[in-house]
Design a protein around this motif. Structure first.
Motif, PDB file in Angstrom:
ATOM      1  N   VAL A   1       0.744  -1.121   0.061  1.00  0.00           N
ATOM      2  CA  VAL A   1       0.076  -0.072  -0.050  1.00  0.00           C
ATOM      3  C   VAL A   1       0.766   1.220  -0.037  1.00  0.00           C
ATOM      4  O   VAL A   1       1.941   1.203   0.924  1.00  0.00           O
ATOM      5  CB  VAL A   1      -0.998  -0.180   1.228  1.00  0.00           C
ATOM      6  N   VAL A   2       0.609   2.248  -0.921  1.00  0.00           N
ATOM      7  CA  VAL A   2       1.043   3.400  -0.949  1.00  0.00           C
ATOM      8  C   VAL A   2       0.083   4.518  -0.667  1.00  0.00           C
ATOM      9  O   VAL A   2      -1.219   4.216  -0.676  1.00  0.00           O
ATOM     10  CB  VAL A   2       1.723   3.963  -2.320  1.00  0.00           C
ATOM     11  N   VAL A   3       0.465   5.753  -0.095  1.00  0.00           N
ATOM     12  CA  VAL A   3      -0.366   6.666   0.284  1.00  0.00           C
ATOM     13  C   VAL A   3      -0.280   8.035  -0.554  1.00  0.00           C
ATOM     14  O   VAL A   3       0.802   8.251  -1.044  1.00  0.00           O
ATOM     15  CB  VAL A   3      -0.339   7.156   1.640  1.00  0.00           C
ATOM     16  N   LYS A   4      -1.461   8.790  -0.954  1.00  0.00           N
ATOM     17  CA  LYS A   4      -1.356   9.920  -1.880  1.00  0.00           C
ATOM     18  C   LYS A   4      -1.756  10.723  -0.720  1.00  0.00           C
ATOM     19  O   LYS A   4      -2.848  10.947  -0.467  1.00  0.00           O
ATOM     20  CB  LYS A   4      -2.543   9.669  -2.999  1.00  0.00           C
ATOM     21  N   LEU A   5      -1.111  11.902  -0.495  1.00  0.00           N
ATOM     22  CA  LEU A   5      -1.483  12.921   0.399  1.00  0.00           C
ATOM     23  C   LEU A   5      -2.060  14.175  -0.485  1.00  0.00           C
ATOM     24  O   LEU A   5      -1.367  14.990  -1.049  1.00  0.00           O
ATOM     25  CB  LEU A   5      -0.118  13.422   0.787  1.00  0.00           C
ATOM     26  N   SER A   6      -3.401  14.102  -0.211  1.00  0.00           N
ATOM     27  CA  SER A   6      -4.167  15.283  -0.953  1.00  0.00           C
ATOM     28  C   SER A   6      -5.295  15.476  -0.173  1.00  0.00           C
ATOM     29  O   SER A   6      -6.052  14.396   0.709  1.00  0.00           O
ATOM     30  CB  SER A   6      -4.110  14.997  -2.516  1.00  0.00           C
ATOM     31  N   GLY A   7      -6.125  16.565  -0.338  1.00  0.00           N
ATOM     32  CA  GLY A   7      -7.472  16.826   0.346  1.00  0.00           C
ATOM     33  C   GLY A   7      -7.372  17.178   1.626  1.00  0.00           C
ATOM     34  O   GLY A   7      -8.470  17.256   2.173  1.00  0.00           O
ATOM     35  N   LEU A   8      -6.526  17.358   2.366  1.00  0.00           N
ATOM     36  CA  LEU A   8      -6.214  17.883   3.767  1.00  0.00           C
ATOM     37  C   LEU A   8      -6.793  19.247   3.925  1.00  0.00           C
ATOM     38  O   LEU A   8      -7.120  19.484   4.957  1.00  0.00           O
ATOM     39  CB  LEU A   8      -4.931  17.674   4.101  1.00  0.00           C
ATOM     40  N   PHE A   9      -6.808  19.851   2.831  1.00  0.00           N
ATOM     41  CA  PHE A   9      -7.218  21.249   2.992  1.00  0.00           C
ATOM     42  C   PHE A   9      -8.723  21.547   2.575  1.00  0.00           C
ATOM     43  O   PHE A   9      -9.084  22.860   2.440  1.00  0.00           O
ATOM     44  CB  PHE A   9      -6.284  22.092   2.608  1.00  0.00           C
ATOM     45  N   MET A  10      -9.463  20.494   2.185  1.00  0.00           N
ATOM     46  CA  MET A  10     -10.875  20.809   2.292  1.00  0.00           C
ATOM     47  C   MET A  10     -11.590  21.273   3.306  1.00  0.00           C
ATOM     48  O   MET A  10     -11.150  21.027   4.261  1.00  0.00           O
ATOM     49  CB  MET A  10     -11.699  19.543   1.590  1.00  0.00           C
ATOM     50  N   PRO A  11     -12.406  21.926   3.238  1.00  0.00           N
ATOM     51  CA  PRO A  11     -13.361  22.881   4.183  1.00  0.00           C
ATOM     52  C   PRO A  11     -13.843  21.676   5.366  1.00  0.00           C
ATOM     53  O   PRO A  11     -13.666  21.965   6.566  1.00  0.00           O
ATOM     54  CB  PRO A  11     -14.615  23.309   3.577  1.00  0.00           C
ATOM     55  N   VAL A  12     -14.198  20.518   4.955  1.00  0.00           N
ATOM     56  CA  VAL A  12     -14.367  19.580   5.951  1.00  0.00           C
ATOM     57  C   VAL A  12     -13.439  19.004   6.821  1.00  0.00           C
ATOM     58  O   VAL A  12     -13.868  18.496   7.914  1.00  0.00           O
ATOM     59  CB  VAL A  12     -15.329  18.342   5.131  1.00  0.00           C
ATOM     60  N   CYS A  13     -12.316  19.473   6.482  1.00  0.00           N
ATOM     61  CA  CYS A  13     -11.152  18.996   7.248  1.00  0.00           C
ATOM     62  C   CYS A  13     -11.112  20.017   8.511  1.00  0.00           C
ATOM     63  O   CYS A  13     -10.110  19.641   9.370  1.00  0.00           O
ATOM     64  CB  CYS A  13      -9.893  18.691   6.518  1.00  0.00           C
ATOM     65  N   GLY A  14     -11.644  21.086   8.442  1.00  0.00           N
ATOM     66  CA  GLY A  14     -11.809  22.094   9.459  1.00  0.00           C
ATOM     67  C   GLY A  14     -10.592  22.989   9.708  1.00  0.00           C
ATOM     68  O   GLY A  14     -10.601  23.424  10.768  1.00  0.00           O
ATOM     69  N   PHE A  15      -9.668  23.148   8.801  1.00  0.00           N
ATOM     70  CA  PHE A  15      -8.685  24.347   8.974  1.00  0.00           C
ATOM     71  C   PHE A  15      -9.290  25.758   9.019  1.00  0.00           C
ATOM     72  O   PHE A  15      -8.737  26.697   9.476  1.00  0.00           O
ATOM     73  CB  PHE A  15      -7.528  24.210   7.995  1.00  0.00           C
TER      74      PHE A  15
ATOM     75  N   LEU B   1       1.862  25.341   6.422  1.00  0.00           N
ATOM     76  CA  LEU B   1       2.812  24.476   6.763  1.00  0.00           C
ATOM     77  C   LEU B   1       2.641  24.332   8.441  1.00  0.00           C
ATOM     78  O   LEU B   1       2.663  23.358   8.942  1.00  0.00           O
ATOM     79  CB  LEU B   1       4.361  24.963   6.559  1.00  0.00           C
ATOM     80  N   ALA B   2       2.512  25.491   9.107  1.00  0.00           N
ATOM     81  CA  ALA B   2       2.442  25.503  10.595  1.00  0.00           C
ATOM     82  C   ALA B   2       1.280  24.543  10.972  1.00  0.00           C
ATOM     83  O   ALA B   2       1.149  23.818  12.249  1.00  0.00           O
ATOM     84  CB  ALA B   2       2.311  26.928  11.117  1.00  0.00           C
ATOM     85  N   ASP B   3       0.211  24.793  10.418  1.00  0.00           N
ATOM     86  CA  ASP B   3      -1.070  23.967  10.755  1.00  0.00           C
ATOM     87  C   ASP B   3      -1.115  22.606  10.306  1.00  0.00           C
ATOM     88  O   ASP B   3      -1.810  21.745  11.136  1.00  0.00           O
ATOM     89  CB  ASP B   3      -2.277  24.566  10.060  1.00  0.00           C
ATOM     90  N   SER B   4      -0.388  22.227   9.506  1.00  0.00           N
ATOM     91  CA  SER B   4      -0.528  20.964   8.922  1.00  0.00           C
ATOM     92  C   SER B   4       0.753  19.749   8.886  1.00  0.00           C
ATOM     93  O   SER B   4       0.587  18.817   8.779  1.00  0.00           O
ATOM     94  CB  SER B   4      -0.954  20.745   7.366  1.00  0.00           C
ATOM     95  N   PHE B   5       2.090  20.273   9.292  1.00  0.00           N
ATOM     96  CA  PHE B   5       3.212  19.676   9.181  1.00  0.00           C
ATOM     97  C   PHE B   5       2.920  18.438  10.020  1.00  0.00           C
ATOM     98  O   PHE B   5       3.440  17.192   9.764  1.00  0.00           O
ATOM     99  CB  PHE B   5       4.436  20.358   9.615  1.00  0.00           C
ATOM    100  N   SER B   6       2.377  18.411  11.484  1.00  0.00           N
ATOM    101  CA  SER B   6       2.275  17.099  12.055  1.00  0.00           C
ATOM    102  C   SER B   6       1.617  15.884  11.457  1.00  0.00           C
ATOM    103  O   SER B   6       1.904  14.887  11.672  1.00  0.00           O
ATOM    104  CB  SER B   6       1.648  17.438  13.455  1.00  0.00           C
ATOM    105  N   TYR B   7       0.715  16.409  10.636  1.00  0.00           N
ATOM    106  CA  TYR B   7      -0.070  15.291   9.779  1.00  0.00           C
ATOM    107  C   TYR B   7       0.764  14.603   8.816  1.00  0.00           C
ATOM    108  O   TYR B   7       0.866  13.381   8.542  1.00  0.00           O
ATOM    109  CB  TYR B   7      -1.518  16.029   9.218  1.00  0.00           C
ATOM    110  N   PHE B   8       1.449  15.418   8.177  1.00  0.00           N
ATOM    111  CA  PHE B   8       2.512  14.993   7.106  1.00  0.00           C
ATOM    112  C   PHE B   8       3.730  14.250   7.568  1.00  0.00           C
ATOM    113  O   PHE B   8       4.098  13.111   7.226  1.00  0.00           O
ATOM    114  CB  PHE B   8       3.021  16.189   6.165  1.00  0.00           C
TER     115      PHE B   8
END
Length: 100
Positions: free
Chosen positions: A14-28, A43-50
């Motif tokens: 399994v590989v992972v595609k990192l996208s869609g994290l910044f859709m409104p439903v994600c809460g940023f 970057l400051a808001d999302s780095f820990s997820y990545f």
């Protein structure tokens, strides 16, 4: 979500595609700001997820993707792209890994 990521990352095919994290439903909340975010803010808001996902899967099993045009409501393509570049910098990914 972390347990789910770890469970999927344990599967070597399994590989992972990192996208869609910044859709409104994600809460940023970027879509409702008066001014759009900068890549440094994103970057400051999302780095820990990545970071978590890269640590779980390893750099060879992660890839970035845009979620445009859906993400346009949250930020410009340039801000998204620059955020991804800064994530790579912060993770100290080598150029050959970035170019895959």
């Amino acid at each position: 979500w972390e347990e789910g990521i770890l469970a999927v990352a344990a599967l070597p095919n399994v590989v992972v595609k990192l996208s869609g994290l910044f859709m409104p439903v994600c809460g940023f909340g970027y879509e409702s700001r008066k001014t759009p975010p900068t890549s440094d803010q994103v970057l400051a808001d999302s780095f820990s997820y990545f970071q978590f996902v890269f640590e779980a899967f390893g750099e060879d099993r992660c890839m970035f993707a845009s979620n445009f045009p859906v993400d346009r409501v949250s930020m410009s393509y340039g801000v998204l792209y620059n955020t991804y570049k800064k994530v790579c910098d912060k993770l100290n990914l080598a150029d050959e890994v970035r170019d895959k």
